[in-house]
Design a protein around this motif. Structure first.
Motif, PDB file in Angstrom:
ATOM      1  N   PRO A 231       0.808  -1.226   0.000  1.00 26.08           N
ATOM      2  CA  PRO A 231       0.000   0.000   0.000  1.00 26.08           C
ATOM      3  C   PRO A 231       0.838   1.271   0.000  1.00 26.08           C
ATOM      4  O   PRO A 231       0.517   2.224  -0.713  1.00 26.08           O
ATOM      5  CB  PRO A 231      -0.824  -0.125   1.298  1.00 26.08           C
ATOM      6  CG  PRO A 231      -0.906  -1.589   1.543  1.00 26.08           C
ATOM      7  CD  PRO A 231       0.415  -2.138   1.100  1.00 26.08           C
ATOM      8  N   LEU A 232       1.914   1.288   0.767  1.00 29.00           N
ATOM      9  CA  LEU A 232       2.768   2.477   0.797  1.00 29.00           C
ATOM     10  C   LEU A 232       3.442   2.713  -0.547  1.00 29.00           C
ATOM     11  O   LEU A 232       3.556   3.847  -1.008  1.00 29.00           O
ATOM     12  CB  LEU A 232       3.828   2.340   1.887  1.00 29.00           C
ATOM     13  CG  LEU A 232       3.469   2.901   3.261  1.00 29.00           C
ATOM     14  CD1 LEU A 232       4.597   2.646   4.238  1.00 29.00           C
ATOM     15  CD2 LEU A 232       3.145   4.381   3.195  1.00 29.00           C
ATOM     16  N   ALA A 233       3.904   1.629  -1.173  1.00 29.75           N
ATOM     17  CA  ALA A 233       4.540   1.770  -2.487  1.00 29.75           C
ATOM     18  C   ALA A 233       3.540   2.308  -3.506  1.00 29.75           C
ATOM     19  O   ALA A 233       3.889   3.127  -4.371  1.00 29.75           O
ATOM     20  CB  ALA A 233       5.097   0.429  -2.944  1.00 29.75           C
ATOM     21  N   GLU A 234       2.290   1.875  -3.410  1.00 29.95           N
ATOM     22  CA  GLU A 234       1.256   2.335  -4.340  1.00 29.95           C
ATOM     23  C   GLU A 234       0.899   3.806  -4.111  1.00 29.95           C
ATOM     24  O   GLU A 234       0.814   4.592  -5.041  1.00 29.95           O
ATOM     25  CB  GLU A 234       0.000   1.470  -4.188  1.00 29.95           C
ATOM     26  CG  GLU A 234       0.145   0.060  -4.721  1.00 29.95           C
ATOM     27  CD  GLU A 234       0.332   0.028  -6.226  1.00 29.95           C
ATOM     28  OE1 GLU A 234      -0.508   0.620  -6.932  1.00 29.95           O
ATOM     29  OE2 GLU A 234       1.308  -0.577  -6.694  1.00 29.95           O
ATOM     30  N   LEU A 235       0.686   4.179  -2.854  1.00 35.22           N
ATOM     31  CA  LEU A 235       0.251   5.535  -2.558  1.00 35.22           C
ATOM     32  C   LEU A 235       1.378   6.558  -2.713  1.00 35.22           C
ATOM     33  O   LEU A 235       1.131   7.720  -3.032  1.00 35.22           O
ATOM     34  CB  LEU A 235      -0.311   5.615  -1.131  1.00 35.22           C
ATOM     35  CG  LEU A 235      -1.584   4.810  -0.849  1.00 35.22           C
ATOM     36  CD1 LEU A 235      -2.041   5.031   0.584  1.00 35.22           C
ATOM     37  CD2 LEU A 235      -2.692   5.175  -1.820  1.00 35.22           C
ATOM     38  N   SER A 236       2.591   6.136  -2.475  1.00 38.26           N
ATOM     39  CA  SER A 236       3.732   7.067  -2.536  1.00 38.26           C
ATOM     40  C   SER A 236       4.341   7.161  -3.920  1.00 38.26           C
ATOM     41  O   SER A 236       5.239   7.980  -4.147  1.00 38.26           O
ATOM     42  CB  SER A 236       4.808   6.623  -1.546  1.00 38.26           C
ATOM     43  OG  SER A 236       5.403   5.401  -1.965  1.00 38.26           O
ATOM     44  N   GLY A 237       3.897   6.317  -4.841  1.00 37.85           N
ATOM     45  CA  GLY A 237       4.501   6.321  -6.170  1.00 37.85           C
ATOM     46  C   GLY A 237       5.935   5.848  -6.147  1.00 37.85           C
ATOM     47  O   GLY A 237       6.732   6.225  -6.998  1.00 37.85           O
TER      48      GLY A 237
END
Length: 379
Positions: A231-237
């Motif tokens: 999720p962090l990788a997705e939201l942070s780009g």
């Protein structure tokens, strides 16, 4: 009237430090950018070290960490005189933490390094909003002096995007006529907005977003490793700096709340929408307001992308994939979501410019999303 006392150097904020994360000079390990490191090392080993290097990519990817790593390497590695007893070419950019150069860089006391960043304004008691031409002139004067040992010198410019026009023109002259034995490391988050002549006089090292595995490794170095990095990788780009900001502001929970709220579309739960809008309201909540705007824009972008490409990205919150598949099942619907995203982004900019109430602005955005969902459901 007495003047307020000056802010001590050690108490001034650093413009190139992400809140809650170590400064790039304090991070010796760079995660996930082996290709960029190898490209620089290959040029160095081949004797083709360019005088200007532009390190590019979205904010928070590790560009500054790479710049400091390169600076540490250049200042700690003896220059090869080409003799028969010359040492073998280095195999990596790594320099030990206990090396004298590492210690001096950590303390900002290395005499062969010039760090160009936004300066402190004693009168306003805050950081300047731009890098001015006076700061670039200081760098040029520094290079006009002879190095104490006659060796290599390095400048880190973090970031070149923050230069005003006069400063950018002064930097261009330095790139056109570079001093001997000087390497300029320019950090840019948006190179397309720079003067083309500046870009053309630099060799580019482009950093790519980190995947979930590299993101977890990078965050572990900061002591903030998440249980699930996807999720962090997705939201942070793929940006470590952005991931840290999201974690500091409880962004994963905020995005999960958005997904849960939008799951009620096209029959919006207005009481929950009002509660969400209030999160960004009031003095002291400006950062959460900005984050909510970003997360709403990101959700709409993910809707548009999924409908256009025909598949959902990895989930950034529980139930997101099912919701995206329902709201944006085809390219036609995706186009509506893309148009809405652009319209809401423009409205958000106007609203912030006239100091519109944050809660009202957020609520209006959510209502327009609900209206679009209702229109698409009737087609």
């Amino acid at each position: 009237m007495s003047r307020a006392p000056k802010v001590a150097v050690e108490d001034r904020p650093e413009p190139d430090r992400v809140t809650g994360a170590p400064h790039p000079r304090e991070t010796l390990t760079l995660i996930g950018h082996h290709k960029a490191e190898a490209a620089f090392l290959d040029a160095y080993s081949a004797g083709k070290l360019h005088h200007g290097w532009m390190i590019t990519g979205p904010l928070g990817l590790g560009k500054a960490t790479l710049a400091w790593k390169i600076a540490r390497f250049l200042l700690a590695t003896p220059q090869d005189d080409g003799g028969m007893f010359a040492s073998a070419p280095p195999e990596a950019l790594d320099i030990p933490a206990d090396h004298l150069v590492s210690h001096r860089l950590m303390a900002l006391s290395e005499p062969r390094l010039f760090l160009l960043r936004r300066a402190w304004d004693d009168t306003a008691r805050k950081l300047k909003s731009m890098i001015t031409v006076d700061e670039v002139r200081k760098m040029k004067n520094y290079f006009a002096l002879s190095a104490a040992d006659g060796g290599r010198r390095v400048a880190i410019i973090d970031s070149v995007d923050e230069m005003n026009t006069a400063a950018a023109n002064a930097l261009l002259k330095l790139l056109e006529e570079p001093p001997p034995n000087v390497t300029l490391l320019l950090i840019s988050h948006q190179p397309s907005k720079l003067l083309p002549t500046i870009r053309s006089r630099c060799r580019e090292l482009r950093l790519a977003p980190l995947g979930a595995e590299d993101m977890a490794t990078a965050l572990a170095v900061t002591g903030d490793a998440p249980e699930d990095p996807v999720p962090l990788a997705e939201l942070s780009g793929g940006s470590v700096g952005e991931a840290i900001r999201i974690m500091n502001l409880d962004g994963l929970k905020l995005y999960a709340g958005l997904v849960s709220l939008f799951a009620t579309l096209p029959r919006l739960d207005r009481s929950r929408a009002l509660a969400l809008a209030e999160i960004g309201a009031g003095r002291g909540n400006e950062e959460k307001f900005d984050l909510l705007l970003m997360l709403i824009d990101l959700f709409l972008a993910r809707l548009a992308r999924a409908g256009t490409l025909g598949y959902c990205p990895p989930e950034a919150a529980k139930g997101e994939a099912e919701l995206i598949a329902r709201l944006s099942p085809n390219p036609a619907d995706a186009r509506h979501w893309a148009d809405l995203a652009q319209g809401l982004a423009n409205r958000a900019r106007r609203g912030r410019a006239v100091n519109l109430d944050p809660a009202s602005l957020l609520m209006d955005m959510v209502l327009q999303i609900d209206q679009t969902a209702g229109m698409l459901a009737q087609r």
